[in-house]
Design a protein around this motif. Structure first.
Motif, mmCIF file in Angstrom:
data_model
loop_
_atom_site.group_PDB
_atom_site.id
_atom_site.type_symbol
_atom_site.label_atom_id
_atom_site.label_comp_id
_atom_site.label_asym_id
_atom_site.label_seq_id
_atom_site.Cartn_x
_atom_site.Cartn_y
_atom_site.Cartn_z
ATOM 1 N N ASP A 97 21.390 75.909 45.409
ATOM 2 C CA ASP A 97 22.806 75.554 45.425
ATOM 3 C C ASP A 97 23.269 75.687 46.867
ATOM 4 O OD1 ASP A 97 25.229 74.713 44.320
ATOM 5 O OD2 ASP A 97 25.916 76.770 44.004
ATOM 6 N N ALA A 98 23.712 74.601 47.453
ATOM 7 C CA ALA A 98 24.121 74.560 48.857
ATOM 8 C C ALA A 98 23.002 75.069 49.764
ATOM 9 C CB ALA A 98 25.404 75.353 49.071
ATOM 10 N N GLY A 99 21.751 74.718 49.423
ATOM 11 C CA GLY A 99 20.610 75.078 50.246
ATOM 12 C C GLY A 99 20.084 76.484 50.049
ATOM 13 N N ARG A 100 20.719 77.268 49.182
ATOM 14 C CA ARG A 100 20.274 78.645 48.944
ATOM 15 C C ARG A 100 19.576 78.760 47.604
ATOM 16 N NH1 ARG A 100 25.712 80.913 49.800
ATOM 17 N NH2 ARG A 100 26.206 80.028 51.799
ATOM 18 N N LEU A 101 18.541 79.575 47.575
ATOM 19 C CA LEU A 101 17.794 79.799 46.339
ATOM 20 C C LEU A 101 18.689 80.448 45.291
ATOM 21 C CD1 LEU A 101 15.051 79.862 44.797
ATOM 22 C CD2 LEU A 101 14.760 82.171 45.729
ATOM 23 N N VAL A 102 18.726 79.835 44.120
ATOM 24 C CA VAL A 102 19.471 80.391 42.998
ATOM 25 C C VAL A 102 18.498 81.045 42.027
ATOM 26 C CG1 VAL A 102 20.923 79.804 41.007
ATOM 27 C CG2 VAL A 102 21.281 78.651 43.189
ATOM 28 N N ARG A 103 17.379 80.347 41.815
ATOM 29 C CA ARG A 103 16.435 80.787 40.794
ATOM 30 C C ARG A 103 15.160 79.964 40.931
ATOM 31 N NH1 ARG A 103 17.819 82.093 34.802
ATOM 32 N NH2 ARG A 103 15.785 81.856 33.862
#
Length: 142
Positions: A97-103
């Motif tokens: 999400d927005a380039g960041r790891l969520v899962r």
């Protein structure tokens, strides 16, 4: 004697520090999602938005076929560093999400088509690649 105690204490400290630093996030089998997709495939169920199968926010999924893609290639293409994942299985799904790891999950369903999927992706039990997305971006050739 005193030297041995210090060395043992230092060794215990280093083991603790190195094990804490050793691994990043880990992808594990998402059995509930695997079962849901299997159920749709088995019953030839309706085309279902993939986003309805998740209860977390994401704007893209990087999907890797663990059966057909060498580990080094997956690691090279991962959008995050230090993700641990099994060497075998069906599909590795890395949610951002927005380039960041969520899962990150492993989905135990075959016919995985590698690429980057968007929230417009759907599960289509009748398709060769059960996860379909008109906005999918294929990974560039290596």
């Amino acid at each position: 004697m005193r030297f041995r105690v210090k060395r043992a204490a230092l060794a215990a400290y280093l083991i603790t520090v190195l094990s804490a630093c050793g691994g990043g996030p880990a992808a594990e089998l998402n059995q509930a999602m695997s079962d849901e997709v299997h159920g749709l495939m088995k019953t030839n169920g309706p085309v279902t938005p993939f986003s309805e199968m998740t209860d977390w926010e994401w704007d893209e999924i990087h999907v890797f076929d663990l059966n057909d893609t060498p580990r080094w290639e997956i690691e090279k293409r991962l959008p995050v560093a230090d993700l641990s994942f099994p060497s075998t299985g069906s599909g590795l799904f890395v949610y951002l999400d927005a380039g960041r790891l969520v899962r990150a999950d492993v989905i135990g369903v075959d016919e995985i088509c590698p690429g980057v999927y968007t929230p417009t992706a759907v599960v289509d039990p009748k398709a060769g690649c059960w996860l379909q997305d008109e906005n999918m971006r294929r990974f560039p050739p290596t």
